[in-house]
Design a protein around this motif. Structure first.
Motif, PDB file in Angstrom:
ATOM      1  N   ILE A  15       4.239   9.134   3.763  1.00  0.00           N
ATOM      2  CA  ILE A  15       4.166   9.191   2.300  1.00  0.00           C
ATOM      3  C   ILE A  15       5.042  10.315   1.761  1.00  0.00           C
ATOM      4  O   ILE A  15       5.788  10.123   0.800  1.00  0.00           O
ATOM      5  CB  ILE A  15       2.706   9.365   1.834  1.00  0.00           C
ATOM      6  N   SER A  16       4.988  11.486   2.405  1.00  0.00           N
ATOM      7  CA  SER A  16       5.792  12.600   1.905  1.00  0.00           C
ATOM      8  C   SER A  16       7.278  12.336   2.080  1.00  0.00           C
ATOM      9  O   SER A  16       8.085  12.716   1.233  1.00  0.00           O
ATOM     10  CB  SER A  16       5.398  13.904   2.595  1.00  0.00           C
ATOM     11  N   ARG A  17       7.663  11.653   3.162  1.00  0.00           N
ATOM     12  CA  ARG A  17       9.077  11.322   3.360  1.00  0.00           C
ATOM     13  C   ARG A  17       9.566  10.370   2.277  1.00  0.00           C
ATOM     14  O   ARG A  17      10.665  10.527   1.751  1.00  0.00           O
ATOM     15  CB  ARG A  17       9.280  10.702   4.744  1.00  0.00           C
ATOM     16  N   HIS A  18       8.739   9.423   1.895  1.00  0.00           N
ATOM     17  CA  HIS A  18       9.139   8.472   0.861  1.00  0.00           C
ATOM     18  C   HIS A  18       9.151   9.117  -0.523  1.00  0.00           C
ATOM     19  O   HIS A  18       9.966   8.736  -1.358  1.00  0.00           O
ATOM     20  CB  HIS A  18       8.230   7.245   0.879  1.00  0.00           C
ATOM     21  N   THR A  19       8.265  10.070  -0.782  1.00  0.00           N
ATOM     22  CA  THR A  19       8.295  10.741  -2.077  1.00  0.00           C
ATOM     23  C   THR A  19       9.498  11.663  -2.176  1.00  0.00           C
ATOM     24  O   THR A  19      10.093  11.799  -3.240  1.00  0.00           O
ATOM     25  CB  THR A  19       7.009  11.550  -2.325  1.00  0.00           C
ATOM     26  N   LYS A  20       9.898  12.289  -1.069  1.00  0.00           N
ATOM     27  CA  LYS A  20      11.059  13.164  -1.091  1.00  0.00           C
ATOM     28  C   LYS A  20      12.350  12.374  -1.212  1.00  0.00           C
ATOM     29  O   LYS A  20      13.325  12.849  -1.766  1.00  0.00           O
ATOM     30  CB  LYS A  20      11.103  14.032   0.164  1.00  0.00           C
ATOM     31  N   ASN A  53       0.829  -1.208   0.000  1.00  0.00           N
ATOM     32  CA  ASN A  53       0.000   0.000   0.000  1.00  0.00           C
ATOM     33  C   ASN A  53       0.861   1.255   0.000  1.00  0.00           C
ATOM     34  O   ASN A  53       0.512   2.250  -0.629  1.00  0.00           O
ATOM     35  CB  ASN A  53      -0.930   0.011   1.209  1.00  0.00           C
ATOM     36  N   LEU A  54       1.980   1.213   0.702  1.00  0.00           N
ATOM     37  CA  LEU A  54       2.880   2.356   0.721  1.00  0.00           C
ATOM     38  C   LEU A  54       3.463   2.603  -0.664  1.00  0.00           C
ATOM     39  O   LEU A  54       3.525   3.743  -1.130  1.00  0.00           O
ATOM     40  CB  LEU A  54       4.000   2.144   1.730  1.00  0.00           C
ATOM     41  N   VAL A  55       3.846   1.546  -1.349  1.00  0.00           N
ATOM     42  CA  VAL A  55       4.398   1.683  -2.702  1.00  0.00           C
ATOM     43  C   VAL A  55       3.351   2.253  -3.648  1.00  0.00           C
ATOM     44  O   VAL A  55       3.633   3.149  -4.444  1.00  0.00           O
ATOM     45  CB  VAL A  55       4.922   0.318  -3.204  1.00  0.00           C
ATOM     46  N   ARG A  56       2.127   1.781  -3.534  1.00  0.00           N
ATOM     47  CA  ARG A  56       1.045   2.298  -4.392  1.00  0.00           C
ATOM     48  C   ARG A  56       0.781   3.775  -4.121  1.00  0.00           C
ATOM     49  O   ARG A  56       0.583   4.566  -5.050  1.00  0.00           O
ATOM     50  CB  ARG A  56      -0.235   1.505  -4.153  1.00  0.00           C
ATOM     51  N   ALA A  57       0.766   4.141  -2.843  1.00  0.00           N
ATOM     52  CA  ALA A  57       0.502   5.530  -2.479  1.00  0.00           C
ATOM     53  C   ALA A  57       1.607   6.446  -2.996  1.00  0.00           C
ATOM     54  O   ALA A  57       1.332   7.531  -3.523  1.00  0.00           O
ATOM     55  CB  ALA A  57       0.379   5.652  -0.968  1.00  0.00           C
ATOM     56  N   VAL A  58       2.852   6.021  -2.877  1.00  0.00           N
ATOM     57  CA  VAL A  58       3.976   6.836  -3.360  1.00  0.00           C
ATOM     58  C   VAL A  58       3.924   6.957  -4.876  1.00  0.00           C
ATOM     59  O   VAL A  58       4.162   8.033  -5.430  1.00  0.00           O
ATOM     60  CB  VAL A  58       5.316   6.231  -2.886  1.00  0.00           C
ATOM     61  N   ILE A 116      -2.933  13.859  -4.339  1.00  0.00           N
ATOM     62  CA  ILE A 116      -2.042  14.603  -3.469  1.00  0.00           C
ATOM     63  C   ILE A 116      -1.809  13.760  -2.216  1.00  0.00           C
ATOM     64  O   ILE A 116      -2.500  12.764  -1.979  1.00  0.00           O
ATOM     65  CB  ILE A 116      -2.618  15.999  -3.123  1.00  0.00           C
ATOM     66  N   VAL A 117      -0.846  14.145  -1.419  1.00  0.00           N
ATOM     67  CA  VAL A 117      -0.405  13.326  -0.289  1.00  0.00           C
ATOM     68  C   VAL A 117      -1.533  13.117   0.715  1.00  0.00           C
ATOM     69  O   VAL A 117      -1.725  12.010   1.225  1.00  0.00           O
ATOM     70  CB  VAL A 117       0.819  13.981   0.386  1.00  0.00           C
ATOM     71  N   CYS A 118      -2.315  14.154   0.987  1.00  0.00           N
ATOM     72  CA  CYS A 118      -3.402  14.032   1.973  1.00  0.00           C
ATOM     73  C   CYS A 118      -4.459  13.033   1.522  1.00  0.00           C
ATOM     74  O   CYS A 118      -4.955  12.238   2.322  1.00  0.00           O
ATOM     75  CB  CYS A 118      -4.044  15.390   2.212  1.00  0.00           C
ATOM     76  N   ASP A 119      -4.805  13.067   0.250  1.00  0.00           N
ATOM     77  CA  ASP A 119      -5.810  12.141  -0.270  1.00  0.00           C
ATOM     78  C   ASP A 119      -5.293  10.706  -0.281  1.00  0.00           C
ATOM     79  O   ASP A 119      -6.030   9.763   0.010  1.00  0.00           O
ATOM     80  CB  ASP A 119      -6.245  12.550  -1.671  1.00  0.00           C
ATOM     81  N   ALA A 120      -4.032  10.524  -0.624  1.00  0.00           N
ATOM     82  CA  ALA A 120      -3.444   9.188  -0.622  1.00  0.00           C
ATOM     83  C   ALA A 120      -3.374   8.636   0.793  1.00  0.00           C
ATOM     84  O   ALA A 120      -3.556   7.432   1.017  1.00  0.00           O
ATOM     85  CB  ALA A 120      -2.061   9.216  -1.245  1.00  0.00           C
ATOM     86  N   ALA A 121      -3.121   9.503   1.774  1.00  0.00           N
ATOM     87  CA  ALA A 121      -3.063   9.070   3.167  1.00  0.00           C
ATOM     88  C   ALA A 121      -4.417   8.555   3.636  1.00  0.00           C
ATOM     89  O   ALA A 121      -4.502   7.532   4.322  1.00  0.00           O
ATOM     90  CB  ALA A 121      -2.599  10.217   4.051  1.00  0.00           C
ATOM     91  N   GLU A 122      -5.483   9.244   3.259  1.00  0.00           N
ATOM     92  CA  GLU A 122      -6.823   8.795   3.631  1.00  0.00           C
ATOM     93  C   GLU A 122      -7.207   7.520   2.900  1.00  0.00           C
ATOM     94  O   GLU A 122      -7.819   6.619   3.471  1.00  0.00           O
ATOM     95  CB  GLU A 122      -7.846   9.887   3.324  1.00  0.00           C
ATOM     96  N   LYS A 123      -6.855   7.425   1.628  1.00  0.00           N
ATOM     97  CA  LYS A 123      -7.244   6.273   0.814  1.00  0.00           C
ATOM     98  C   LYS A 123      -6.579   4.987   1.295  1.00  0.00           C
ATOM     99  O   LYS A 123      -7.217   3.941   1.383  1.00  0.00           O
ATOM    100  CB  LYS A 123      -6.877   6.525  -0.648  1.00  0.00           C
TER     101      LYS A 123
END
Length: 73
Positions: free
Chosen positions: A50-55, A21-26, A35-42
């Motif tokens: 999520i933002s740490r992994h995208t950065k 799920n983390l890989v999919r969200a990133v 956006i990060v907030c929507d992916a966090a809820e989903k």
């Protein structure tokens, strides 16, 4: 032989998500589908994770600019 402890899902409040799920969200955040907030809820993952992994995908060098000091002059 020592016993390997496996914690139950939901036993603690942090790190209660699948790595898939983390890989999919990133992937969705980097492809600008969500956006990060929507992916966090989903996916039920904290937005800071999520933002740490995208950065970390940007591959920046750690530290600031180095300064060359000319001691000879």
């Amino acid at each position: 032989m020592p016993r390997v402890h496996k914690r139950k899902l939901g036993a603690r409040r942090y790190n209660d998500f699948c790595k898939q799920n983390l890989v999919r969200a990133v992937e969705e955040c980097t492809s600008k589908k969500l956006i990060v907030c929507d992916a966090a809820e989903k996916y039920g993952i904290p937005k800071s994770t999520i933002s740490r992994h995208t950065k970390s995908l940007q591959q920046r060098k750690p530290g600031g600019c180095s300064v060359i000091v000319d001691y000879l002059n």
